[in-house]
Scaffold this motif. Structure first.
Motif, PDB file in Angstrom:
ATOM      1  N   LYS A  59       0.843  -1.244  -0.108  1.00 39.45           N
ATOM      2  CA  LYS A  59       0.085  -0.247   0.139  1.00 39.45           C
ATOM      3  C   LYS A  59       0.761   1.253   0.008  1.00 39.45           C
ATOM      4  O   LYS A  59       0.551   2.180  -0.776  1.00 39.45           O
ATOM      5  N   ASP A  60       1.853   1.327   0.904  1.00 37.61           N
ATOM      6  CA  ASP A  60       2.888   2.583   0.827  1.00 37.61           C
ATOM      7  C   ASP A  60       3.354   2.321  -0.354  1.00 37.61           C
ATOM      8  O   ASP A  60       3.671   3.900  -1.101  1.00 37.61           O
ATOM      9  N   THR A  63       0.671   4.327  -3.006  1.00 33.12           N
ATOM     10  CA  THR A  63       0.477   5.462  -2.728  1.00 33.12           C
ATOM     11  C   THR A  63       1.662   6.185  -2.735  1.00 33.12           C
ATOM     12  O   THR A  63       1.550   7.504  -2.204  1.00 33.12           O
ATOM     13  N   ASN A  65       4.349   6.516  -0.901  1.00 34.67           N
ATOM     14  CA  ASN A  65       4.725   6.961   0.257  1.00 34.67           C
ATOM     15  C   ASN A  65       5.999   6.303   0.572  1.00 34.67           C
ATOM     16  O   ASN A  65       6.861   7.014   1.356  1.00 34.67           O
ATOM     17  N   TYR A  67       8.741   3.110   1.834  1.00 30.64           N
ATOM     18  CA  TYR A  67       8.729   2.418   3.388  1.00 30.64           C
ATOM     19  C   TYR A  67      10.377   2.099   3.306  1.00 30.64           C
ATOM     20  O   TYR A  67      11.292   2.028   2.323  1.00 30.64           O
ATOM     21  N   PRO A 173       5.331   4.519  11.284  1.00 29.90           N
ATOM     22  CA  PRO A 173       4.749   4.736   9.839  1.00 29.90           C
ATOM     23  C   PRO A 173       5.837   4.546   8.823  1.00 29.90           C
ATOM     24  O   PRO A 173       7.160   5.188   8.960  1.00 29.90           O
ATOM     25  N   GLY A 174       5.673   3.715   7.961  1.00 30.44           N
ATOM     26  CA  GLY A 174       6.726   3.466   6.935  1.00 30.44           C
ATOM     27  C   GLY A 174       7.929   2.679   7.477  1.00 30.44           C
ATOM     28  O   GLY A 174       8.933   2.420   6.742  1.00 30.44           O
TER      29      GLY A 174
END
Length: 242
Positions: A59-60, A63, A65, A67, A173-174
């Motif tokens: 998902k990261d 999107t 983002n 990781y 987060p990440g």
């Protein structure tokens, strides 16, 4: 379009809708593929040099983002980290078959009695959830998670389940996996963690978004002391990983 007549044994016939029949066959095929894919991947994950990723990591990526995950073989991790995570998350990991049925039955009983429901997820259940499913409380997810946990325990050795879990668990987060977590929170490798640092990482796992092992709250410090003591006396509880 030609109509298909299907006759029963008594000679009576009824019309079969070919579109409906084709749709049902396709749905069944899709369901079979969805059920077989995780099992196939579990066999792939038997290979030591395969480094699985979690659905959250995917998902990261989707999107944009990104990781941080740095794969580390379990034999290179600090034993106090492995022991701390096991004693904190799933003390019966070496003895159950993917599901701790006694704990699960206790949770079901509490739910029926209207009492506060506590967690009953084993490390194996958390591993398959992270690999194949989604976060959040859901009876549908749990119904899928249980047979996957049994399958994972049948296919993968205990050390491999623990290795995968420690490399895909979220620690912020990440931040995924023990090595990235140790570097991010303590500035050192997961192979060099102290017993207290390992305990802080272990007690962060139930809520890695709100808990910070580098800045533990008083409640985290209190629980971490208990986990540290249990990890020191783990003994036979961690025998399946030695």
């Amino acid at each position: 379009m030609a109509k298909v007549v299907i006759r029963n044994r008594d000679g009576r016939g009824y019309l079969a809708d070919p579109i409906h029949s084709r749709l049902m066959r396709n749905i069944v095929r899709v369901l079979i593929i969805l059920a077989a894919t995780p099992v196939f991947l579990l066999f792939v994950y038997l290979i030591p040099f395969v480094h699985p990723v979690s659905t959250l990591m995917l998902k990261d990526l989707v999107t944009l983002n990104g990781y941080d995950r740095r794969w580390m073989p379990i034999e290179e991790m600090s034993p106090v980290l492995v022991n701390s995570v096991m004693m904190s998350e799933d003390g019966q990991f070496c003895s159950h078959t993917g599901i701790d049925w006694r704990q699960l039955n206790a949770v079901i009983t509490d739910a029926v009695d209207g009492e506060r429901v506590r967690g009953a997820s084993t490390i194996t259940m958390q591993t398959v959830k992270n690999l194949f499913l989604w976060n959040g409380r859901s009876f549908i997810r749990k119904a899928i998670e249980l047979p996957l946990a049994v399958a994972a325990d049948l296919i993968l050795p205990k050390w491999r389940i623990m290795e995968i879990y420690l490399n895909i668990a979220e620690w912020g987060p990440g931040i995924y996996g023990a090595e990235a977590a140790a570097q991010h929170h303590f500035g050192r490798s997961a192979s060099q963690l102290t017993a207290r640092q390992a305990a802080y990482l272990a007690v962060t796992l139930p809520n890695p978004i709100l808990r910070n092992p580098a800045k533990p709250s008083r409640a985290m410090q209190r629980v971490a002391r208990v986990v540290e003591a249990r990890a020191r006396q783990a003994g036979a509880y961690v025998g399946c990983l030695q």
